[in-house]
Write a protein that holds these residues in place. Structure first.
Motif, PDB file in Angstrom:
ATOM      1  N   LEU A  12       0.834  -1.209   0.000  1.00 60.35           N
ATOM      2  CA  LEU A  12       0.000   0.000   0.000  1.00 60.35           C
ATOM      3  C   LEU A  12       0.863   1.252   0.000  1.00 60.35           C
ATOM      4  CD1 LEU A  12      -2.741  -0.917   2.667  1.00 60.35           C
ATOM      5  CD2 LEU A  12      -3.016  -0.878   0.195  1.00 60.35           C
ATOM      6  N   VAL A  13       1.914   1.249   0.822  1.00 57.67           N
ATOM      7  CA  VAL A  13       2.795   2.418   0.932  1.00 57.67           C
ATOM      8  C   VAL A  13       3.557   2.641  -0.374  1.00 57.67           C
ATOM      9  CG1 VAL A  13       4.782   3.395   2.163  1.00 57.67           C
ATOM     10  CG2 VAL A  13       3.031   2.127   3.432  1.00 57.67           C
ATOM     11  N   VAL A  14       4.067   1.550  -0.958  1.00 62.96           N
ATOM     12  CA  VAL A  14       4.822   1.663  -2.217  1.00 62.96           C
ATOM     13  C   VAL A  14       3.906   2.104  -3.357  1.00 62.96           C
ATOM     14  CG1 VAL A  14       6.091   0.345  -3.970  1.00 62.96           C
ATOM     15  CG2 VAL A  14       6.622   0.026  -1.538  1.00 62.96           C
ATOM     16  N   ASP A  15       2.712   1.527  -3.434  1.00 63.34           N
ATOM     17  CA  ASP A  15       1.758   1.918  -4.486  1.00 63.34           C
ATOM     18  C   ASP A  15       1.448   3.406  -4.420  1.00 63.34           C
ATOM     19  OD1 ASP A  15       1.649  -0.627  -5.417  1.00 63.34           O
ATOM     20  OD2 ASP A  15      -0.342  -1.100  -4.634  1.00 63.34           O
ATOM     21  N   ARG A  16       1.229   3.909  -3.208  1.00 60.66           N
ATOM     22  CA  ARG A  16       0.918   5.330  -3.046  1.00 60.66           C
ATOM     23  C   ARG A  16       2.099   6.194  -3.477  1.00 60.66           C
ATOM     24  NH1 ARG A  16      -2.805   8.093   0.067  1.00 60.66           N
ATOM     25  NH2 ARG A  16      -4.162   6.429  -0.695  1.00 60.66           N
ATOM     26  N   GLU A  17       3.315   5.772  -3.119  1.00 63.50           N
ATOM     27  CA  GLU A  17       4.511   6.547  -3.478  1.00 63.50           C
ATOM     28  C   GLU A  17       4.692   6.576  -4.998  1.00 63.50           C
ATOM     29  OE1 GLU A  17       7.640   9.040  -2.549  1.00 63.50           O
ATOM     30  OE2 GLU A  17       6.123   8.191  -1.214  1.00 63.50           O
ATOM     31  N   GLN A  18       4.470   5.436  -5.632  1.00 66.48           N
ATOM     32  CA  GLN A  18       4.633   5.391  -7.092  1.00 66.48           C
ATOM     33  C   GLN A  18       3.540   6.190  -7.803  1.00 66.48           C
ATOM     34  OE1 GLN A  18       4.984   1.183  -7.970  1.00 66.48           O
ATOM     35  NE2 GLN A  18       7.127   1.138  -7.333  1.00 66.48           N
ATOM     36  N   GLU A  19       2.358   6.195  -7.217  1.00 70.05           N
ATOM     37  CA  GLU A  19       1.266   6.993  -7.769  1.00 70.05           C
ATOM     38  C   GLU A  19       1.632   8.478  -7.726  1.00 70.05           C
ATOM     39  OE1 GLU A  19      -3.545   7.409  -6.998  1.00 70.05           O
ATOM     40  OE2 GLU A  19      -2.393   5.974  -5.812  1.00 70.05           O
ATOM     41  N   ILE A  20       2.227   8.898  -6.609  1.00 69.63           N
ATOM     42  CA  ILE A  20       2.643  10.301  -6.458  1.00 69.63           C
ATOM     43  C   ILE A  20       3.781  10.614  -7.428  1.00 69.63           C
ATOM     44  CG2 ILE A  20       3.762  11.938  -4.869  1.00 69.63           C
ATOM     45  CD1 ILE A  20       2.227  10.416  -2.593  1.00 69.63           C
ATOM     46  N   ARG A  21       4.730   9.696  -7.513  1.00 64.70           N
ATOM     47  CA  ARG A  21       5.913   9.891  -8.374  1.00 64.70           C
ATOM     48  C   ARG A  21       5.515   9.990  -9.852  1.00 64.70           C
ATOM     49  NH1 ARG A  21       9.679   5.278  -7.169  1.00 64.70           N
ATOM     50  NH2 ARG A  21       9.882   6.380  -5.201  1.00 64.70           N
ATOM     51  N   ASN A  22       4.536   9.189 -10.233  1.00 70.16           N
ATOM     52  CA  ASN A  22       4.138   9.161 -11.640  1.00 70.16           C
ATOM     53  C   ASN A  22       3.031  10.164 -11.973  1.00 70.16           C
ATOM     54  OD1 ASN A  22       5.931   7.030 -12.066  1.00 70.16           O
ATOM     55  ND2 ASN A  22       4.393   5.489 -11.517  1.00 70.16           N
ATOM     56  N   PHE A  23       2.616  10.896 -10.967  1.00 66.46           N
ATOM     57  CA  PHE A  23       1.505  11.825 -11.161  1.00 66.46           C
ATOM     58  C   PHE A  23       1.931  12.996 -12.046  1.00 66.46           C
ATOM     59  CE2 PHE A  23      -1.042  15.517  -9.971  1.00 66.46           C
ATOM     60  CZ  PHE A  23      -2.324  15.005 -10.094  1.00 66.46           C
ATOM     61  N   VAL A  24       1.129  13.280 -13.043  1.00 68.18           N
ATOM     62  CA  VAL A  24       1.386  14.430 -13.925  1.00 68.18           C
ATOM     63  C   VAL A  24       0.295  15.465 -13.659  1.00 68.18           C
ATOM     64  CG1 VAL A  24       1.606  15.234 -16.293  1.00 68.18           C
ATOM     65  CG2 VAL A  24       2.407  12.930 -15.682  1.00 68.18           C
ATOM     66  N   PRO A  25       0.650  16.598 -13.044  1.00 67.26           N
ATOM     67  CA  PRO A  25      -0.382  17.595 -12.732  1.00 67.26           C
ATOM     68  C   PRO A  25      -0.980  18.203 -13.997  1.00 67.26           C
ATOM     69  CG  PRO A  25       1.808  18.452 -12.248  1.00 67.26           C
ATOM     70  CD  PRO A  25       1.987  17.019 -12.609  1.00 67.26           C
ATOM     71  N   LYS A  26      -2.261  18.464 -13.925  1.00 73.00           N
ATOM     72  CA  LYS A  26      -2.941  19.091 -15.053  1.00 73.00           C
ATOM     73  C   LYS A  26      -3.490  20.438 -14.610  1.00 73.00           C
ATOM     74  CE  LYS A  26      -4.435  14.746 -17.172  1.00 73.00           C
ATOM     75  NZ  LYS A  26      -5.592  13.894 -17.507  1.00 73.00           N
ATOM     76  N   LYS A  27      -3.253  21.446 -15.424  1.00 70.62           N
ATOM     77  CA  LYS A  27      -3.805  22.760 -15.123  1.00 70.62           C
ATOM     78  C   LYS A  27      -5.246  22.811 -15.608  1.00 70.62           C
ATOM     79  CE  LYS A  27       0.324  25.589 -14.821  1.00 70.62           C
ATOM     80  NZ  LYS A  27       1.108  26.707 -15.382  1.00 70.62           N
ATOM     81  N   HIS A  28      -6.077  23.422 -14.819  1.00 73.54           N
ATOM     82  CA  HIS A  28      -7.462  23.639 -15.248  1.00 73.54           C
ATOM     83  C   HIS A  28      -7.911  24.976 -14.688  1.00 73.54           C
ATOM     84  CE1 HIS A  28      -9.264  22.317 -11.291  1.00 73.54           C
ATOM     85  NE2 HIS A  28      -8.063  21.774 -11.198  1.00 73.54           N
ATOM     86  N   TYR A  29      -9.029  25.424 -15.143  1.00 75.74           N
ATOM     87  CA  TYR A  29      -9.424  26.813 -14.866  1.00 75.74           C
ATOM     88  C   TYR A  29     -10.863  26.887 -14.384  1.00 75.74           C
ATOM     89  CZ  TYR A  29      -5.060  27.843 -17.145  1.00 75.74           C
ATOM     90  OH  TYR A  29      -3.723  27.872 -17.442  1.00 75.74           O
ATOM     91  N   GLY A  30     -11.097  27.870 -13.546  1.00 75.38           N
ATOM     92  CA  GLY A  30     -12.436  28.149 -13.072  1.00 75.38           C
ATOM     93  C   GLY A  30     -12.695  29.637 -13.200  1.00 75.38           C
ATOM     94  N   ILE A  31     -13.933  30.035 -12.913  1.00 77.26           N
ATOM     95  CA  ILE A  31     -14.292  31.453 -13.026  1.00 77.26           C
ATOM     96  C   ILE A  31     -14.963  31.886 -11.729  1.00 77.26           C
ATOM     97  CG2 ILE A  31     -15.606  33.185 -14.315  1.00 77.26           C
ATOM     98  CD1 ILE A  31     -15.671  31.093 -16.650  1.00 77.26           C
ATOM     99  N   ALA A  32     -14.473  32.999 -11.170  1.00 81.16           N
ATOM    100  CA  ALA A  32     -15.123  33.617 -10.011  1.00 81.16           C
ATOM    101  C   ALA A  32     -15.645  34.974 -10.443  1.00 81.16           C
ATOM    102  CB  ALA A  32     -14.127  33.759  -8.868  1.00 81.16           C
TER     103      ALA A  32
END
Length: 652
Positions: free
Chosen positions: A216-236
């Motif tokens: 569980l700990v290794v899976d979570r770490e690899q998920e974080i390591r392989n995570f590619v952030p995506k930019k998205h937008y909202g309107i206020a």
């Protein structure tokens, strides 16, 4: 008439029993290992005195770890006294007492649970005694509980199914550890040591629960390591209401979300271009308030603590390691200040209700809790009765009910900070259940601009209720709340659009586990199981038990498979831990499966509840060990581990 022999799990517990039986354990008694009066003898274990023998006790050839010897499945299991001088001396003392002619009845007073049962049964069997025995089952060590436990003690045979589950659990752990640790060490120990540049070949420790948790700990770490952030937008949008003259903000909700109950929680991921297009289309259009929804919401007090929840809460609030919280809780139990801590239940049983007024009176004598108890008494009849299913439900109580304080008044001023903090959590969570719900006023305003909807939210505490006593640690809420009094806005009121703001956001990876959140994850293993029927089947069984989870996390840390940050309690895997998980994933990935691990735990519970037999369970266990060991053999040690260290280096 002969004497009665009382055997407890620890010396500190023996003192509670001795006191009830009219004895005082002297220094001389401690030295000889028991105390005796005219009618009774009290002795104690030091936790486990007996353990399962290593494979070489069955055959000297097993001193060498060889693949061809595996799997090792004894026809009959051997047990030995733990190789420690003090332990051996105490076992001989207990054995002598058990065999004494003037002892005619034994009371098993070890902790009331599977492990406590196992500790007593092993000692009884190894002693060679055949004397009658009764089981004392208590949930606290107060004088009244001990007296009642002795008075209501049942014949030991009533707990045979519990003992069978305990023996099967021990065999299961032995078979997993001895077989899988050996085969992985033989096939991959040298590769792991080369990876880490260690001079000696690594011993790869594999455990039924431990390896699953590491996964569980290794899976979570690899998920974080392989995570590619995506930019998205909202309107206020900023609005000025025309009649009430309030300046307030709202956030745009896309058309396909506006009627959804999840509208405030889920965002449609849109690009910068899409967001800017919406803003351009809305510029110059006025706003109009379409809806002002004011609601009163009640929030009930939280459920009582079981061990996992207590460990998690202490970890969040005080950064206490989970094993430290267990140690503190056990100490409070042995000092008669709280009920049995190793419980999975979060509710009370009906038979403990009559004790509640006495517990409240004991808390009243402590200045820290006096005012809360006074308020409870001023409310009249207690809010928790047999019909209060939220907190009193016999069907949801396992071996023990939830952790609550006893009637013994604690001297909190004399406690160290950590002990006082844990005790305070338990007391206040208990007191909170007698208080009324917390009441909130919530406001949701929808402002329309050219058919597009902007939502504003507010939430204010109207009546503190139980929150006067206890504040739960909660995760940060996603929805943004405004402090502007938007409840003063009116439906159909016009609103001037002052400004539009393009909000840039970024998707975030999942959080790393803390050892507190890891404990809860182990308890709620069912959420990882896709098969609905199996998930329902094991919902009362997690990975490990309340008594063992903290020890499993600590062992993973001690053997260098995970790190736990001392300040934040965040858990991360080491290179060694990642390498071991990679090997297991490629050879016997089911060893990492929460569903398999939890289903073994469910099987043990079924033995305990007489829903299956020890023989059926162990037949399945042996078949699994045979099949899986042979599968690992086929890998032949051929897996390349160099990519593990490469990934770790790149991540840094």
């Amino acid at each position: 008439m002969g004497k009665k022999l009382y055997i407890t799990e620890k010396p500190s517990v023996a003192a509670s029993f001795a006191e009830v039986l009219g004895m005082n354990i002297t220094k001389q008694d401690k030295s000889r290992g028991y105390a005796e009066s005219e009618h009774s003898v009290v002795t104690w274990c030091f936790g486990h005195l007996i353990t399962m023998a290593y494979p070489d006790a069955y055959d000297p050839k097993y001193r060498e770890w060889k693949v061809e010897h595996l799997p090792i499945i004894p026809e009959e299991y051997k047990y030995i006294v733990i190789d420690d001088q003090g332990v051996k001396k105490q076992f001989e003392t207990i054995k002598t007492l058990m065999l004494r002619e003037d002892i005619d009845l034994i009371y098993a007073c070890t902790d009331s649970g599977r492990e406590g049962e196992y500790i007593y049964r092993l000692v009884y069997e190894q002693s060679g005694s055949n004397k009658s025995a009764r089981r004392v089952w208590i949930s606290s060590q107060t004088e009244e509980s001990v007296k009642e436990g002795i008075r209501n003690a049942k014949d030991i045979s009533e707990y045979d199914s519990l003992a069978q589950a305990a023996y099967s659990r021990a065999k299961e752990d032995w078979l997993f550890g001895m077989n899988f640790s050996r085969i992985y060490t033989c096939l991959y120990g040298r590769k792991v040591s080369n990876l880490l540049k260690e001079s000696k070949s690594s011993v790869i420790a594999i455990g039924r629960v431990m390896t699953c948790v590491l996964g569980l700990v290794v899976d979570r770490e690899q998920e974080i390591r392989n995570f590619v952030p995506k930019k998205h937008y909202g309107i206020a949008a900023s609005f000025l209401s025309c009649d009430s003259n309030l300046l307030y903000k709202g956030r745009w909700v896309p058309q396909d979300k506006k009627d959804s109950k999840e509208a405030d929680k889920e965002e449609k991921y849109i690009s910068r271009e899409e967001a800017q297009k919406v803003i351009e289309e809305l510029k110059g259009h006025p706003g109009k308030i379409k809806k002002v929804e004011v609601k009163t919401k009640k929030e009930q007090p939280p459920l009582l603590f079981n061990l996992a929840e207590l460990q998690s809460e202490a970890n969040k609030k005080f950064k206490l390691p989970v094993d430290k919280t267990l140690e503190i809780a056990q100490g409070l139990y042995e000092k008669k200040l709280i009920t049995y801590p190793r419980t999975d239940s979060r509710v009370l049983s009906t038979d403990v209700l009559e004790e509640i007024p006495k517990v409240l009176n004991g808390l009243y004598k402590n200045a820290e809790y006096k005012d809360y108890v006074l308020k409870i008494k001023e409310m009249g009849d207690l809010k928790v009765t047999k019909s209060t299913k939220r907190y009193v439900d016999d069907s949801k109580v396992t071996d023990h009910y939830a952790i609550i304080p006893t009637y013994v008044t604690a001297e909190t001023a004399r406690m160290d900070d950590n002990t006082r903090n844990v005790y305070n959590l338990i007391v206040k969570r208990f007191l909170a259940i007698f208080f009324p719900p917390a009441v909130y006023n919530t406001v949701r305003v929808e402002t329309a601009v050219n058919k597009e909807i902007f939502v504003s939210n507010a939430k204010t505490l109207k009546e503190a209720g139980w929150k006067e006593v206890y504040e739960v640690s909660v995760a940060k809420q996603d929805e943004e709340l405004t402090e502007v009094p938007i409840h003063l806005l009116a439906k159909n009121e016009a609103a001037e659009v002052k400004d539009f703001e393009l909000e840039e956001k970024e998707t975030k990876p999942p959080s790393r586990y803390t050892d507190g959140s890891l404990i809860i994850t182990m308890e709620k293993a069912g959420k990882f199981i896709e098969d609905e029927e199996l998930r329902e089947q094991i919902k009362t069984s997690g990975i490990g038990t309340s008594a063992t989870r903290a020890g499993i996390i600590k062992k993973l840390k001690d053997i260098g498979y995970i790190r736990i940050n001392s300040k934040t309690q965040v858990v991360t895997p080491t290179i060694k831990g990642e390498a071991i998980v990679e090997v297991v994933r490629r050879t016997a990935k089911e060893l990492l499966s929460p569903s398999l691990t939890a289903s073994w735990e469910k099987g043990l519970a079924m033995i305990e509840n007489k829903e299956t037999t020890q023989e059926v369970f162990e037949e399945k266990l042996y078949a699994y060990i045979n099949k899986t060991i042979n599968k690992v053999k086929k890998s032949g040690g051929s897996i390349d581990l160099t990519r593990i260290i490469d990934a770790e280096v790149k991540a840094k």
